[in-house]
Structure formats: structure tokens, C-alpha cells
Write an enzyme that holds these catalytic residues in place. Sequence first.
Site, PDB file in Angstrom:
ATOM      1  N   LYS A 178      15.716  -0.285  -1.777  1.00  0.00           N
ATOM      2  CA  LYS A 178      16.104  -0.323  -3.190  1.00  0.00           C
ATOM      3  C   LYS A 178      17.404   0.443  -3.431  1.00  0.00           C
ATOM      4  O   LYS A 178      18.244   0.018  -4.217  1.00  0.00           O
ATOM      5  CB  LYS A 178      14.985   0.233  -4.056  1.00  0.00           C
ATOM      6  CG  LYS A 178      13.748  -0.654  -4.090  1.00  0.00           C
ATOM      7  CD  LYS A 178      12.667  -0.078  -4.989  1.00  0.00           C
ATOM      8  CE  LYS A 178      11.447  -0.987  -5.019  1.00  0.00           C
ATOM      9  NZ  LYS A 178      10.386  -0.442  -5.902  1.00  0.00           N
ATOM     10  N   LYS A 190       8.387 -11.952  -0.907  1.00  0.00           N
ATOM     11  CA  LYS A 190       7.258 -11.714  -1.781  1.00  0.00           C
ATOM     12  C   LYS A 190       7.615 -12.027  -3.229  1.00  0.00           C
ATOM     13  O   LYS A 190       8.728 -11.749  -3.675  1.00  0.00           O
ATOM     14  CB  LYS A 190       6.841 -10.245  -1.669  1.00  0.00           C
ATOM     15  CG  LYS A 190       5.598  -9.863  -2.443  1.00  0.00           C
ATOM     16  CD  LYS A 190       5.286  -8.384  -2.208  1.00  0.00           C
ATOM     17  CE  LYS A 190       4.099  -7.945  -3.045  1.00  0.00           C
ATOM     18  NZ  LYS A 190       3.798  -6.499  -2.841  1.00  0.00           N
ATOM     19  N   LYS A 220       8.600  -9.051  -9.608  1.00  0.00           N
ATOM     20  CA  LYS A 220       9.141  -8.935 -10.960  1.00  0.00           C
ATOM     21  C   LYS A 220      10.611  -8.544 -10.944  1.00  0.00           C
ATOM     22  O   LYS A 220      11.333  -8.785 -11.902  1.00  0.00           O
ATOM     23  CB  LYS A 220       8.350  -7.893 -11.756  1.00  0.00           C
ATOM     24  CG  LYS A 220       6.985  -8.344 -12.188  1.00  0.00           C
ATOM     25  CD  LYS A 220       6.260  -7.253 -12.946  1.00  0.00           C
ATOM     26  CE  LYS A 220       5.344  -6.483 -12.046  1.00  0.00           C
ATOM     27  NZ  LYS A 220       4.451  -5.568 -12.778  1.00  0.00           N
TER      28      LYS A 220
END
Length: 441
Positions: free
Chosen positions: A202, A303, A306
Site C-alpha cells: 500500500k 482479489k 473496495k
Amino acid sequence: MKVSPHHLLMFTLTGLSCTRSVTSFAPILTSLTQQPRAARSFSLLAEAIANGETESSTATTQKKKVRTRRILSGVQPTGNLHLGNYLGAIKQWVEFQNTGKFSSAKDLDGKSFEEKDRDVEVVNENFFCVVDMHAITVPQNPDELEESTLKSAALYIAAGIDPTKSKIFVQSHVSSHAELAWLLTCVTPMNWLERMIQFKDKAKKAGTDSVGAGLFTYPVLMAADILLYQADRVPVGEDQRQHLELARDIVRRFNDQYCKGNPYKKRCKKAGLPTYPVFTEPEAMIVKVGGARVMSLTDGTSKMSKSDPAEASRINVLDPPDVIRDKIKRCKTDSLPGVEWDNPERPESTNLLNIYAAVQPGRSREDILEEVKDMAWGEFKPLLAEALITHLEPIQKRYAEVRADDEYLKTVLREGAEAAEEIAERTLRAAKVAMGFSVPK
């Protein structure tokens, strides 16, 4: 009479879980046995971590041991919950709530978990939270966070979490989560956190100059979520295995530094606490959905998430029928004939079949494959879309009913937070005593 814990913890952060007997970890919890009121005069924390058993009489006078397992799990309230959240977490919570089992949970060796002692009666205590403090590790719109939180809680209920059987609460409503996270952060070496893969990924995408320190330390908050409830086995997804290992490391370090020797025993005696180590060390239960994760509609190797900027990559639980049909119509497929499972060269085919099977739980893989194996994509996609719409329709209807009764939803969350705080505060107090804090009696 001995008191024995049987712990189960479950934690899902995108949706987490756990079970063991003297030391363990979890998003899920400790086991307390049912016992006479006279025994309740003992410390509740001692009940949660002592080893022993009680007995209850059945109608046939046969005596059984009674073990209580607590389970805690949560999903972030960022945006609309999608199909991966529902199938990978919430649907399994409902299964556990209603049956006391995770049908797809395996240990690290791939073996199913079973209650080996047939003379044991297991009573479950279920706690499901909306992990809003995890959500703010990336920027959130303050005007939307509260609504997203309430929406997620309402979806828990709509999907089948029953407030009469399980407690539902918001993570930030139980202050022990944040407080224990700070105590554990001060115990956790930085190099342990620097090894966390999700932070690396991230931070690389966003740039280290723009990400907050919370993204670096949030695995410690996840550990606090788990450890507060004294669980010993934690059902987690494969992608959460590293976080579970971190929690285990933190347990060992904390107990080694603060829970040994006569000074520790004296602090516990002064505070009226048992001298057991504060935390139990959790073990992993690896949970998969129908044998696989729910993947993106635009990339069968990634995957469903969101955080993906492409709205077409996911089916949201509250998507109306026309939107579902359009997303399935446009989802990525291949040019090969037929539909098949488990071909590594056809990840989208496997993913769409997994979704089709997951929303038809009464059917076998063989039955489904016989139906669709010779279909072209143009035939299969409408079939999949209608199966999704049919499965999600009652959830969407129930959701609308829950959101229309704001007082009911807030009452459910308040009662859930009170029940969770009662348990979490005991562990937090024991941690403070171990570290030498001055704590009120």
C-alpha cells in the site's frame, strides 16, 4: 470445581476468528463455562484464562462438560460492502452463528477442525464489529464515514446476523481497542512492522510521503482486537496469516517482558488478579470461500476489493438488479469454449463459477458443472446475473427495513458495545497491571 476456557476467535478486516485452552489469540474469544452463582465471586478474568471444566446434567442425567467459545470478527465500513466481503466473511459468520461451525475452516496442515470430545456441550458467544478505526488508516470523508458505518452494521443484520444470538458493535465505541493498541505498539519493535507485506504494497502505491503512520501500525491494532477477547484459534483468510503471526509474536514478547517473576505476582495480588500470563497465543484456522477467494470481475487473478478504483470490478451487496446485470455482462472472460473450474489458464472462468456456486449453496459442484459446462459466455453470464439477483434480493429488502428504523439499529449497536466493553476492559486492566500502571479498583 475447575473453570475451563475454550476459545474461538475470528477476525476479518476487509473484512477475522479463534479456539484453544490456556494461551491463545483472536478477532474472537475466550471460553467461560456456565457455573453456579457462588463461583462468580471469583475474578471474571481468571475464569477466562484458567484451565478446567464444569458439568451440566441433561434430561437423561448424563453429565456433560460445558464450554463457551466467543467469536469476534469485523469488516471495514469503507463504501458499500461487496460480494467478497459478504461471501468471504459475513455469510460465514451467519453459518457459525447458526451452526457453531465453519464448514470451510482448516488448520495450517489442511485438516478440518472438529469437536473431538462428544461429551462436551459448546455454547457460543458471537461478537461482530464494524472496524471503523481500521478504515481511517487511509483518508476517509468525514461526511460519509458515519453513514458507511451504519450501513455496514445494517447489512450485518440484513445478511442474517441476529442481534438476539450475536452482539453487533462499532469498534470505536469500545475504547479498549484503541487503548490496548497503544500499549502493544510500545512493546512491538519497528522492524516487525517493516516486514508486513500489506504495508509495503500500500505504501508503494500511495507513496510513503502521503500515507499516515496508522497504516504502518494498524497490524498492532488488529492484534489488540484479537487479544482483548482471549481467543486461542482464529479463522482467518490466507492473506491475514502474517498478521496472525505478528499477534503471536506480540503475545510472546509481552508475556515474557511483563508476566514473569515475583514482582508480577505481587502486582496481580494487589490488583486482585490471577497470575496467569495476560494474553493467550492464538493459532490460525484458514478459511476459504468454496475453496477459493472471490476475485475481481476485471481481473480473475486479483482479489475483489473496495480499494479498486474500477466500480465494475466488484458486485456490491446493495447493487440494484440492472447494475448487477450490466457488471456481469461486461466482466472479463476469455475466448475459450465452455465454462470450467480450476484451469490455471482460465482464472475468470473459475472465479465466475465459484460465485455462481456460492449463491446457490444447496447445489454441488458436479451438478452446476453439468448444467453450464457446454455454455458459451453469452449464455452463462445472464444465468449468473439472475442467480446473484435472486440471492441478494432478500438481503436488500431486509436492509431497507433496518435502515428505516434508526432507533432500532442504534440500540443494537449500543447493547453490543456494552457487552464487548465488559469483556475487553478485563483484559485491558490485566495488561495495565502487568506493565505497572496505577489502575483504579
